[in-house]
Design a protein around this motif. Structure first.
Motif, PDB file in Angstrom:
ATOM      1  N   ARG A 203       0.982  -1.203   0.334  1.00  5.39           N
ATOM      2  CA  ARG A 203       0.054  -0.129   0.361  1.00  5.39           C
ATOM      3  C   ARG A 203       1.037   1.411   0.376  1.00  5.39           C
ATOM      4  NH1 ARG A 203      -4.972  -0.051   4.093  1.00  5.39           N
ATOM      5  NH2 ARG A 203      -5.130  -2.120   3.202  1.00  5.39           N
ATOM      6  N   ASN A 231      -7.654  -0.468  -4.343  1.00  7.90           N
ATOM      7  CA  ASN A 231      -7.131   0.535  -4.175  1.00  7.90           C
ATOM      8  C   ASN A 231      -6.818   0.443  -2.120  1.00  7.90           C
ATOM      9  OD1 ASN A 231      -4.901   2.420  -4.136  1.00  7.90           O
ATOM     10  ND2 ASN A 231      -5.270   3.360  -4.885  1.00  7.90           N
ATOM     11  N   LEU A 234      -5.420  -3.388  -0.879  1.00 10.78           N
ATOM     12  CA  LEU A 234      -3.691  -3.692  -0.407  1.00 10.78           C
ATOM     13  C   LEU A 234      -3.535  -4.163   0.256  1.00 10.78           C
ATOM     14  CD1 LEU A 234      -3.027  -0.501  -3.122  1.00 10.78           C
ATOM     15  CD2 LEU A 234      -3.328  -3.251  -3.536  1.00 10.78           C
ATOM     16  N   THR A 236      -0.334  -4.477   3.549  1.00 15.33           N
ATOM     17  CA  THR A 236      -0.099  -3.524   4.021  1.00 15.33           C
ATOM     18  C   THR A 236       1.478  -4.288   4.498  1.00 15.33           C
ATOM     19  OG1 THR A 236      -1.127  -4.100   6.493  1.00 15.33           O
ATOM     20  CG2 THR A 236      -1.954  -1.937   5.279  1.00 15.33           C
TER      21      THR A 236
END
Length: 362
Positions: A203, A231, A234, A236
């Motif tokens: 991310r 988006n 995503l 981490t």
């Protein structure tokens, strides 16, 4: 002198937000909470506006990683590839030469002992050809060999056939066991054409900006269709992304080839990469903008590079990476199907010629 280390709780080196503030490690440098990064970050033009790079240290290759499939490539060439074509032709030539040797010895000895040859020459050569061919298949020979010339030729036949058979068997086992799995896609174009895979990126990674600002129409379309719709979800962390690839057969995670070895042994599945879908980035340590320590860091890094320490660390990483085993699969019926096809073909041809012979002799 004492070093203080600050940990970034946002995985990834950092991306720019809508208010032009940076996240991750780059954000820490932007806010002057630290002087220099303790790890390499990707050198991008957008980050250069808020940090200074010391010097390129190494290059990094990033590929999409996905769960290894259990479908393996099956080809007729698997049974031909153990030998080069020249060696195949040489083997056939040896069989013909040995058959001719038996045939000539039989003709010469038969004329001196029995006189006229009763059986046809073609039939006789056919017998000796299959006799030699049977020896190359490691079959037992039951015919008596009264002459020493025939015994010497038979000894040569056994020695050559055993050597060739053992060599072929060893190579064939390697070709059948060390098989390459079928890769769903091998390039970004194939990923886009497939249309069923999701592509995961960290991310707060620079790769996200790389796809966003890509001038290549393929990468731009990949971001629009495959990355942007997901988006907000995503991963981490790298481990989270690779674990998603294990749990979702239609998910691929972009990760560094040099660093994936750290996670391979703790994942619950075997992973594979798309070999031609690659993004190459330069890695460097970074300092705050116009840092007074920058010349000192550059000089120190130059000394480390000149002494070969960085090269030694790189070779150590590559050696660890080579220890990761490629995905393997059990032998299945599809892998040996060409053998059964040859068997069915041989039986069909035998029945066909049997019918032809019955009609002909009637």
């Amino acid at each position: 002198y004492r070093s203080d280390y600050i940990y970034s709780y946002e995985y990834g080196n950092g991306i720019v937000d809508e208010d032009d503030s940076w996240t991750g490690i780059v954000g820490i440098l932007q806010n002057f909470q630290a002087d220099v990064t303790a790890e390499g970050i990707s050198m991008t033009d957008s980050r250069l506006s808020v940090v200074d790079y010391i010097s390129p240290i190494w290059s990094e290759r990033k590929h999409p990683f996905m769960r290894a499939t259990k479908i393996f490539k099956t080809s007729w060439k698997s049974f031909i590839n153990p030998f080069e074509y020249i060696l195949w032709f040489a083997t056939i030539g040896i069989i013909l030469v040995l058959s001719m040797g038996y045939f000539v010895i039989h003709i010469l000895l038969f004329r001196q002992t029995c006189g006229k040859q009763e059986t046809g020459l073609l039939f006789l050569f056919n017998q000796y050809f299959f006799r030699v061919f049977r020896s190359f298949l490691n079959q037992v020979e039951t015919h008596e060999t009264p002459s020493y010339s025939t015994r010497i030729l038979k000894l040569s036949t056994y020695w050559i056939s055993v050597t060739i058979l053992v060599s072929y068997s060893a190579s064939l086992c390697s070709f059948l066991t060390l098989r390459n799995p079928v890769i769903p896609f091998s390039s970004f174009e194939e990923l886009l054409h497939d249309g069923t895979y999701k592509l995961g990126i960290l991310r707060y990674s620079s790769l996200l900006t790389y796809f966003q600002d890509a001038k290549d129409p393929v990468l731009e379309e990949i971001y629009t269709k495959i990355i942007a719709p997901y988006n907000r979800s995503l991963p981490t962390s790298s481990l989270e992304g690779l674990q998603r690839a294990c749990s979702d057969p239609k998910y691929a995670h972009m990760h560094s080839l040099e660093e994936v070895v750290k996670y391979v042994r703790i994942l619950k599945c075997q992973i594979m990469l798309a070999p031609h879908a690659r993004i190459k980035t330069l890695k460097s340590m970074a300092t705050v903008k116009r840092s007074p320590y920058l010349p000192l860091f550059k000089r120190t890094l130059y000394k480390i590079q000149e002494s070969g320490i960085i090269q030694k660390l790189h070779l150590k990483t590559v050696a660890e990476l080579s220890e990761v085993e490629a995905p393997r699969g059990n032998m299945d019926i599809k892998s040996v199907m060409p053998i059964f096809n040859i068997l069915l073909l041989g039986m069909s041809l035998s029945i066909f010629f049997l019918i032809v012979e019955i009609i002909f002799y009637r």
